[in-house]
Design a protein around this motif. Structure first.
Motif, mmCIF file in Angstrom:
data_model
loop_
_atom_site.group_PDB
_atom_site.id
_atom_site.type_symbol
_atom_site.label_atom_id
_atom_site.label_comp_id
_atom_site.label_asym_id
_atom_site.label_seq_id
_atom_site.Cartn_x
_atom_site.Cartn_y
_atom_site.Cartn_z
ATOM 1 N N PRO A 60 54.824 -51.238 1.468
ATOM 2 C CA PRO A 60 55.610 -50.222 2.165
ATOM 3 C C PRO A 60 54.860 -49.635 3.356
ATOM 4 O O PRO A 60 53.619 -49.620 3.385
ATOM 5 N N ILE A 61 55.628 -49.152 4.321
ATOM 6 C CA ILE A 61 55.009 -48.636 5.538
ATOM 7 C C ILE A 61 54.136 -47.417 5.239
ATOM 8 O O ILE A 61 53.136 -47.175 5.924
ATOM 9 N N GLY A 62 54.480 -46.661 4.189
ATOM 10 C CA GLY A 62 53.667 -45.510 3.821
ATOM 11 C C GLY A 62 52.251 -45.908 3.424
ATOM 12 O O GLY A 62 51.290 -45.193 3.735
ATOM 13 N N LYS A 63 52.148 -47.032 2.743
ATOM 14 C CA LYS A 63 50.821 -47.519 2.349
ATOM 15 C C LYS A 63 50.014 -47.917 3.576
ATOM 16 O O LYS A 63 48.808 -47.668 3.658
ATOM 17 N N TRP A 64 50.698 -48.529 4.549
ATOM 18 C CA TRP A 64 50.021 -48.900 5.800
ATOM 19 C C TRP A 64 49.571 -47.660 6.562
ATOM 20 O O TRP A 64 48.453 -47.606 7.078
ATOM 21 N N ILE A 65 50.396 -46.634 6.615
ATOM 22 C CA ILE A 65 50.039 -45.406 7.339
ATOM 23 C C ILE A 65 48.779 -44.788 6.751
ATOM 24 O O ILE A 65 47.883 -44.345 7.484
ATOM 25 N N GLY A 66 48.705 -44.763 5.435
ATOM 26 C CA GLY A 66 47.565 -44.115 4.792
ATOM 27 C C GLY A 66 46.321 -44.965 4.697
ATOM 28 O O GLY A 66 45.268 -44.483 4.228
ATOM 29 N N ALA A 67 46.392 -46.201 5.147
ATOM 30 C CA ALA A 67 45.253 -47.110 4.981
ATOM 31 C C ALA A 67 44.099 -46.790 5.919
ATOM 32 O O ALA A 67 42.944 -47.105 5.604
ATOM 33 N N SER A 68 44.391 -46.195 7.086
ATOM 34 C CA SER A 68 43.312 -45.900 8.027
ATOM 35 C C SER A 68 43.772 -44.844 9.028
ATOM 36 O O SER A 68 44.977 -44.708 9.288
ATOM 37 N N PRO A 69 42.835 -44.085 9.606
ATOM 38 C CA PRO A 69 43.191 -43.117 10.649
ATOM 39 C C PRO A 69 43.862 -43.783 11.858
ATOM 40 O O PRO A 69 44.749 -43.183 12.481
#
Length: 310
Positions: A60-69
């Protein structure tokens, strides 16, 4: 108003997270590059809200958002662009009543179809080679009403503008700039800008109200039909031809229907405007008559098919 329509078929595919991450970098760069050409008007249109999307299967895109600054910063840049969802908020889905349908490789596609219908640009997540192209071919099926009142499906293959990389955006930069200047986004704007947009067309006063009340889903089809009528009139030499060489389908009404096509002309006389062009979805009509003495086309009616009074 450049509209970017998200190609839902390019999301939630099966690929590794590394490839998905790289594709998101390209996607954000592409969307922002288009918006840079018309920052005030460009919108990203998707069927579902961006936060509900899966970049890849089970990613999910949320996981991608939280993966790195860095990903979070890219997300903020993407969110700075106005997102509209669902697609029907700007594309009123004529396919909802079976009038219009787009398919790609046999599969129904809403985002790609909306990009074509709304004269916009489709944007894809570049995870597979299929989307590494500046245009995508679609099968379009449309239910149209014939002059005798019967209905039939028309089928055609159409190409939709498409971007998934910065070189694709380069191909459309000039078009984005020109369309931003030339476009009328509402029926009211068509009326107000008619002299500049259509110098070879003349509009009866009654069409002002028709354009002012124009169904939003008809703005682009009407604009396109008027553009083709304008092009035909601009190339017309009345000394050589009784009528312009039409660049859209123009047909006459039958004898029994001509009586409903009589309107008060600009000189106060009642004239018959039985020639008509069509626009869809539904039975949209533009009634007109060529004015040979002036080399112009006069428009008397823009709206639904004229029904006789009972």
């Amino acid at each position: 108003m450049p509209l970017l329509f998200l190609n839902e078929k390019s999301w939630a595919t099966t690929c590794d997270h590394t490839r998905a991450d790289a594709a998101m970098v390209d996607f954000v760069d592409v969307v922002r590059a288009v918006a840079k050409e018309d920052p005030a008007e460009t919108s990203l249109v998707s069927e579902d809200g961006l936060t509900s999307l899966e970049i890849a299967k089970d990613y999910p895109i949320g996981k991608w958002i939280g993966a790195s600054p860095k990903n979070h910063a890219r997300w903020l840049r993407l969110r700075a662009l106005q997102n509209r969802s669902p697609v029907r908020s700007v594309y009123p889905a004529p396919d909802a009543d079976g009038h219009l349908e787009y398919r790609h490789e046999g599969e129904k596609v809403l985002g790609l179809g909306a990009a074509h219908f709304m004269d916009g640009i489709a944007v894809s997540l570049p995870v597979v080679p299929e989307w590494e192209t500046p245009s995508v071919s679609l099968e379009r099926r449309e239910l149209v009403e014939l002059d005798n009142g019967s209905l039939e499906f028309e089928h055609e293959t159409v190409d939709v503008r498409h971007v998934s990389s910065l070189p694709h955006v380069d191909e459309y930069r000039a078009w984005i700039r020109e369309s931003s200047l030339a476009r009328a986004a509402t029926g009211r704007q068509i009326w107000e800008r008619r002299a500049d947009l259509y110098p070879h067309l003349q509009f009866l006063p009654r069409t002002e109200a028709q354009l002012g009340d124009l169904d939003p889903r008809w703005v682009l089809p009407v604009r396109g039909c008027l553009e083709r009528l304008e092009a035909a009139a601009a190339d017309w030499d009345p000394a050589m031809m009784h009528e312009p060489e039409w660049q859209t389908k123009v047909t006459p009404e039958g004898e029994t229907r001509k009586r409903v096509c009589r309107f008060e002309d600009l000189d106060g006389k009642v004239e018959t405007f039985h020639l008509h062009a069509r626009f869809t979805p539904g039975a949209g009509r533009i009634h007109l008559r060529p004015i040979g003495a002036e080399g112009k086309i006069r428009i008397a009616h823009i709206g639904s098919k004229i029904r006789p009074d009972l």
